[in-house]
Structure formats: C-alpha cells, structure tokens
Scaffold this motif. Structure first.
Motif, short mmCIF file in Angstrom:
data_model
loop_
_atom_site.label_atom_id
_atom_site.label_comp_id
_atom_site.label_asym_id
_atom_site.label_seq_id
_atom_site.Cartn_x
_atom_site.Cartn_y
_atom_site.Cartn_z
N LEU A 1 -3.73 46.05 27.27
CA LEU A 1 -3.18 44.63 26.53
C LEU A 1 -4.43 43.61 27.00
O LEU A 1 -4.86 42.99 26.36
CB LEU A 1 -1.98 44.42 27.10
N ALA A 2 -5.13 43.99 28.19
CA ALA A 2 -5.82 42.86 28.96
C ALA A 2 -7.25 42.90 28.07
O ALA A 2 -7.68 41.79 27.76
CB ALA A 2 -6.01 43.26 30.36
N ILE A 3 -7.58 44.28 27.53
CA ILE A 3 -8.87 44.09 26.88
C ILE A 3 -8.58 43.46 25.46
O ILE A 3 -9.47 42.87 24.91
CB ILE A 3 -9.40 45.53 26.72
N PRO B 1 -2.47 40.64 31.64
CA PRO B 1 -3.68 40.06 30.92
C PRO B 1 -3.68 38.60 31.36
O PRO B 1 -2.88 38.03 31.66
CB PRO B 1 -3.38 40.04 29.57
N GLU C 1 -18.17 36.83 29.02
CA GLU C 1 -18.96 36.05 27.91
C GLU C 1 -18.07 34.77 27.65
O GLU C 1 -18.38 33.82 27.41
CB GLU C 1 -18.58 37.17 26.59
N ARG C 2 -16.55 34.82 27.86
CA ARG C 2 -15.59 33.67 27.79
C ARG C 2 -15.78 32.78 28.72
O ARG C 2 -16.10 31.41 28.50
CB ARG C 2 -14.42 34.38 27.53
N GLU D 1 -15.01 47.02 29.06
CA GLU D 1 -14.66 46.24 27.97
C GLU D 1 -13.89 44.80 28.26
O GLU D 1 -14.10 44.02 27.70
CB GLU D 1 -13.77 46.88 26.92
N LEU D 2 -13.20 45.05 29.48
CA LEU D 2 -12.41 43.93 29.66
C LEU D 2 -13.50 42.84 30.65
O LEU D 2 -13.36 41.79 30.25
CB LEU D 2 -11.18 44.34 30.84
N ASP E 1 -12.55 31.89 20.73
CA ASP E 1 -13.56 31.05 21.16
C ASP E 1 -14.76 30.84 19.96
O ASP E 1 -15.25 29.82 19.67
CB ASP E 1 -14.44 31.53 22.35
N LEU F 1 -12.24 35.99 22.88
CA LEU F 1 -13.23 35.76 22.42
C LEU F 1 -13.38 35.52 20.79
O LEU F 1 -14.20 34.65 20.47
CB LEU F 1 -14.26 37.19 22.38
N ASP G 1 -12.98 48.45 36.78
CA ASP G 1 -13.63 49.45 36.15
C ASP G 1 -13.38 49.59 34.59
O ASP G 1 -13.81 50.41 33.82
CB ASP G 1 -12.81 50.69 36.78
N GLU G 2 -12.59 48.85 34.07
CA GLU G 2 -12.57 48.69 32.73
C GLU G 2 -13.65 47.64 32.09
O GLU G 2 -13.60 46.36 31.92
CB GLU G 2 -11.19 48.08 32.08
N SER H 1 -16.61 42.60 30.48
CA SER H 1 -17.87 42.13 29.63
C SER H 1 -17.20 40.94 28.73
O SER H 1 -17.96 39.88 28.75
CB SER H 1 -18.46 43.27 28.73
N ALA H 2 -16.07 41.14 28.19
CA ALA H 2 -15.50 40.20 27.43
C ALA H 2 -15.06 38.93 28.02
O ALA H 2 -15.35 37.72 27.77
CB ALA H 2 -14.50 40.67 26.62
N LEU H 3 -14.35 39.15 29.43
CA LEU H 3 -14.29 38.09 30.11
C LEU H 3 -15.43 37.29 30.53
O LEU H 3 -15.20 35.84 30.79
CB LEU H 3 -13.49 38.52 31.23
N ASN I 1 -6.41 41.32 24.83
CA ASN I 1 -6.20 39.78 24.87
C ASN I 1 -7.70 39.03 25.20
O ASN I 1 -7.87 38.25 24.48
CB ASN I 1 -5.54 39.74 26.20
N GLU I 2 -8.53 39.78 25.90
CA GLU I 2 -9.96 39.18 26.01
C GLU I 2 -10.76 38.96 24.65
O GLU I 2 -11.29 38.10 24.23
CB GLU I 2 -10.65 39.85 27.13
N LYS J 1 -1.14 48.03 30.47
CA LYS J 1 -1.43 46.65 30.88
C LYS J 1 -3.02 46.55 30.49
O LYS J 1 -3.41 45.55 30.19
CB LYS J 1 -1.14 46.36 32.33
#
Lengths: 119, 221
Positions: free
Chosen positions: B31-33, A103, A18-19, A11-12, B43, B40, A8-9, A14-16, B35-36, B28
């Motif tokens: 922090l995870a956001i 994370p 892409e990586r 932003e999390l 990268d 990025l 549900d996050e 979408s970035a993941l 972190n990503e 958490k």
C-alpha cells in the motif's frame, strides 16, 4: 535540507525521494543498510528517514551506527507494522526524533522533517 | 486433562498471530508503494497544470509499478486465504508439496529479515497425505524457524518432500551448523505435542545437516 531515506522496499524510497525533490528537498535513498552507511561517508546528511524493520540490520541499529559517525544527525523512523504503540515507544526509546506509520503522508513527512531540523 | 491441548492451542495461536502480522506488514508495504506512486502521479498532474510537459514513458513506468504491486498483493492475499482455510477441516487429504510451498511463501519475510534464502521446494511427484492441515503447517513452520536459526545469515535452507514406503517426509537441508548443542534445543515440548498428534517424528541427521520430518500416509489409519 539533505535527507537520506532507507527502506528495503526500493520502489517505496525511490518514489518518496522523487516526491521530496519536487518539494525542494535534496533526497537520496538506499534499500540496503550497509550501502546507506557507505553513502553517508560520501555526503553529509541533515536527517535520515529509516524503516524500522529491515533485513540484516533494523532501523534502531542503523541509527546507532549512523549517529556514531554523525552525532548531530536527526532521525525519523517509519514502519509498516500495525502495532503503532509498541513501535512509537520503541522508536522514542531509541532516540528517534519522530515516528511515522506507512503509508506516509508526504505533507506530514515534510512538516515533521522541518520541525525536527528546527527544534 | 494433560498440558498438551494447552501447549498446542498456544502454539497454534502464536503461529497464526506471527503469520498474520507478517502478512499485514507486507500488505502495508504494498500500500505504501502504491501510495507513493499515486502521489507521484498527483505531483506530475499539478506540474502539468502549471504548463510542464509530462513524459508519457514516465507515466507508463508508474502504471507498471502499481500493477506489479497489485500482483504482489494478490499473491499475498491468495496465500493468506489458503492459510486461513487450512483450519476448516480437522483432517484432510493434501498435497505435501503445496503445503510446504505455502509455508515457504509465508515465511519469506522472516527469512529475508534474517538474511536467509529459502530454496525452491524440491519434489519429484505430488505427495498425497491425509493429515491435520493446520497442525502440519504449524510443525513445518517450527522446523523451518529452527532451521533458519541454525543456518544463520547469508545461508540458504533447502526444502524437499518425497514419498516414503509408509508415508512421506520433508527435509530441511544445508544446515551445516547443526550440532549436538543445537539439537538439544529441538524438538521442544511444543513440537513434541504437535508431532504426537500428527503421528509424526523429527529426525536430525548431523552428518548430512538435515532435519527430517516423517509423516504417516494417513493419520486415520
């Protein structure tokens, strides 16, 4: 490898996604469980990475629904909860192939994705 | 000694534990956001080292996302700090609207998990009461928890506070599903013990679909 990330996050995930794409993995994402189920109708995925706690439907329920339609699909769960032991036991009981705590370390995630798909 | 102190101690610990767990979960996620986004950035740096061009707008977007998450974490920690300090003074003068807003914010994740929206706190004026802040927060949380259970997924729970002739009241509204059956389940012995110590009462208005928490102006009077 085709992967669907659901959390549900937005932003999390979408970035993941892409990586993961930088690492040669075709990754799509969704921040809503019902949207994820619709996405699966349009595209075949080898693996789903699911957050365990999401609004309306938790990761375990979502996995069940996904598996009903795609029995060969593999699953990795992730959670932001501190009580790792409880969730590790819960996710194993629910048949997850692996479990990660946020994370998430991208190299560990990629390694586990490969392991899960080739075991 | 009666059972009341034990019931209240248990309720207080459960309340504190649930809220703390929810806060830690939210932090958490923040922090995870971060972190990503840091990942990025890493990268992109590696790609730049290999001669790939980096779009400055892309970097700006990542910086904004990180700053937004820092703002989010700051808000979470401010609320956590307010909540933790509510146990400092056994009895204290408070603004009821602030307390209700705090519990609304702390309950955000619980509401979202149930697919429920918590409406902004409606209040006309600051509503001052002298009360036991931690126990008050506990009973507000329990009322709200019951209200959310009653409302069900997809619904909005209304929150309001106002002064009354001899104190103040909080209303949890838009509870169309309130019925005789659900009312039998609330208040339980836990809520009754808290209401007793706060010299407060809970009324349930089935027609209006409201739970009303009445509080005295000054618990010491």
């Amino acid at each position: 490898m085709r992967v669907l990330l659901v959390d549900d996050e937005s932003e999390l995930v979408s970035a993941l996604a892409e990586r993961l794409s930088f690492r040669g993995i075709e990754a799509d994402w969704s921040s809503k469980c019902y949207d994820a189920l619709t996405q699966m109708e349009r595209k075949k995925y080898d693996l789903a990475v699911l957050d365990m706690k999401m609004p309306k439907m938790n990761g375990i329920e979502l996995k069940k629904k996904m598996q009903e339609k795609f029995p060969d699909m593999k699953f990795i769960f992730m959670t932001g909860h501190g009580s790792e032991d409880n969730y590790r036991a819960g996710s194993a009981e629910a048949g997850a192939d692996y479990f990660l705590v946020k994370p998430v370390d991208i190299d560990t995630l990629v390694e586990k994705m490969n392991e899960v798909l080739h075991k | 000694m009666g059972q009341k102190p034990y019931i209240m101690a248990e309720a207080g610990l459960q309340f504190f534990g649930k809220i703390s767990a929810s806060i830690s979960h939210e932090i958490k996620n923040v922090l995870a956001i971060i972190n990503e986004n840091a990942g990025l950035l890493d990268d992109f740096t590696l790609m730049a080292a290999k001669g790939m061009a980096i779009n400055p707008d892309r970097l700006k977007t990542m910086a904004v996302k990180v700053m937004e998450q820092i703002g989010r974490a700051d808000g979470i920690i401010k609320n956590m700090n307010k909540f933790a300090h509510s146990a400092d003074d056994p009895i204290k003068g408070i603004n009821l609207a602030d307390t209700l807003e705090l519990i609304r914010s702390l309950s955000g994740r619980f509401a979202s998990m149930r697919g429920i929206t918590l409406a902004p706190v409606h209040h006309a004026n600051p509503t001052a009461v002298t009360t036991m802040p931690f126990f008050l927060e506990n009973i507000i949380w329990l009322c709200l928890d019951f209200a959310m259970d009653t409302a069900g997924a997809g619904k909005t729970v209304g929150l309001a506070c106002e002064e009354t002739k001899d104190g103040a009241r909080i209303k949890f509204s838009r509870l169309e599903a309130l019925g005789e059956k659900t009312v039998d389940m609330f208040p339980t012995e836990t809520e009754k013990a808290l209401l007793d110590v706060l010299k407060a009462e809970v009324l349930i208005d089935l027609e209006a679909g409201e739970i009303i928490l009445n509080l005295p102006k000054n618990i010491e009077a």
